[in-house]
Design an enzyme around this catalytic site. Structure first.
Site, PDB file in Angstrom:
ATOM      1  N   SER A 154      35.941  -6.123  10.776  1.00 58.64           N
ATOM      2  CA  SER A 154      35.650  -5.062  10.066  1.00 58.64           C
ATOM      3  C   SER A 154      34.666  -4.189  10.902  1.00 58.64           C
ATOM      4  O   SER A 154      33.972  -4.771  11.606  1.00 58.64           O
ATOM      5  CB  SER A 154      35.098  -5.272   8.870  1.00 58.64           C
ATOM      6  OG  SER A 154      34.382  -4.056   8.180  1.00 58.64           O
TER       7      SER A 154
ATOM      8  N   TYR B 176      28.685  -8.712   3.016  1.00 54.42           N
ATOM      9  CA  TYR B 176      30.236  -8.518   3.585  1.00 54.42           C
ATOM     10  C   TYR B 176      30.144  -8.384   5.003  1.00 54.42           C
ATOM     11  O   TYR B 176      31.083  -9.247   5.688  1.00 54.42           O
ATOM     12  CB  TYR B 176      31.028  -7.463   2.937  1.00 54.42           C
ATOM     13  CG  TYR B 176      32.145  -7.007   3.557  1.00 54.42           C
ATOM     14  CD1 TYR B 176      33.095  -7.884   3.294  1.00 54.42           C
ATOM     15  CD2 TYR B 176      32.554  -5.744   4.136  1.00 54.42           C
ATOM     16  CE1 TYR B 176      34.773  -7.784   3.953  1.00 54.42           C
ATOM     17  CE2 TYR B 176      33.679  -5.497   4.803  1.00 54.42           C
ATOM     18  CZ  TYR B 176      34.647  -6.454   4.738  1.00 54.42           C
ATOM     19  OH  TYR B 176      36.006  -6.103   5.379  1.00 54.42           O
TER      20      TYR B 176
END
Length: 329
Positions: free
Chosen positions: A130, A155
């Site tokens: 990501s 995350y």
């Protein structure tokens, strides 16, 4: 494809990127086995409808990555040589509320998958990272050579950890791996927790939208078609075997390389919806980044990655899809 060719295993196959990847693989004649746990992070019915619309002909198994025995049985049955790992607990803000979900899926689940790929001699593992990994260390445009040791959310930390874990397995066991750092993916059948769909649905319904950091944010929005092209290009180009101590592990940015101001993004949605947004300005949210911008030179040179979709073309598709699917007017 020959009937004897092992299928491509796609984890997170009912997810936004996963379902489109499955559709693209099937379109070029690949056998595909998908797995998904259909968790309740957002409505599982949307996931089922997505699969029915995009890739209804794949063999989709309901399985959680933390189910080590079930995952091992699946590998023994399928004997995949190529794996595209897109399953993860997603969302920056939700990681502040339910951290254990991220540890279970993104860390323990990833180790389970790595171990099976190692012991079953998988030829190439492509996995999702990501743009969030860049965190506070990033200077736009974000290059793969920049540090990723100052994440702004759990995350992001789990995704950075995935890259480190991938590197270690490539170095120790020669497992060929490619990590893909996705930059704010959008399109039809997208995730309902992300700004493109949140804003589109709200504007269509005449409801207010929350605009964080007083609108002073820029995002590298990347259309799903461009992302899928990058995923397949990465799958088809595994890294070479270890050479001079360099393990067979590569990481690429997949982004649009053109950050968009949040106010412009909203204006495109307003034009497509045919009504103005009721904007409520808010301070910066914990865990968010002010700007994302992908340096895509490495992906362009190695994968031929060339994103082609501008938000003026891609965002109206999202608005139209929201109008059709959710019935908003």
């Amino acid at each position: 494809m020959s009937d004897s060719t092992p299928p491509v295993l796609v984890t997170g196959a009912a997810g936004f990127i996963g379902a489109y990847v499955c559709r693209a693989l099937r379109a070029r004649g690949e056998a595909v086995i998908g797995l998904d746990n259909f968790n309740g992070y957002y409505d599982p019915q949307l996931k089922r409808d997505r699969v029915a619309a995009l890739c209804p002909d794949i063999d989709l198994r309901t399985l959680d990555l933390t189910d080590r025995a079930g995952l091992a049985a699946l590998f023994d049955e399928l004997q995949p040589q190529r794996v595209i790992h897109l399953a993860a607990q997603a969302g920056v803000r939700y990681s502040l509320q339910n951290p254990h979900a991220y540890v279970d899926s993104n860390l323990a689940g990833f180790v389970n998958l790595l171990e099976l790929c190692r012991h079953r001699h998988v030829g190439h593992l492509v996995y999702a990272s990501s743009s969030s990994v860049y965190g506070d260390s990033a200077t736009p445009p974000f290059s793969e050579d920049q540090r990723i040791d100052k994440p702004r959310s759990l995350y992001a930390a789990t995704k950075a950890a995935n890259e480190l874990m991938g590197y270690s397995y490539a170095q120790l066991y020669g497992l060929r791996m490619t990590g893909l750092r996705f930059f704010t993916v959008y399109g039809r059948w997208g995730r309902p927790d992300m700004a493109p769909m949140i804003f589109s649905r709200a504007v269509l319904a005449g409801q207010p939208i929350e605009v964080f950091n007083n609108g002073e944010m820029r995002r590298d929005f990347t259309h799903i078609d461009d992302i899928v092209a990058g995923v397949l290009a990465a799958l088809d180009r595994p890294p070479p075997a270890a050479v001079d101590g360099v393990p067979p592990h590569r990481v690429f940015n997949l982004g649009n390389h053109t950050p968009v101001e949040l106010e412009r993004f909203i204006a495109v949605i307003e034009a497509a919806a045919g009504r103005k947004a009721d904007k409520v300005y808010k301070p910066m949210q914990p865990g968010d980044m002010v700007e994302t911008m992908a340096d895509t030179q490495r992906a362009r040179e190695a994968l031929g990655f060339e994103p082609r979709t501008a938000i003026e073309d891609g965002l109206p598709e999202v608005v139209d899809w929201c109008r059709d699917y959710f019935g908003t007017v």
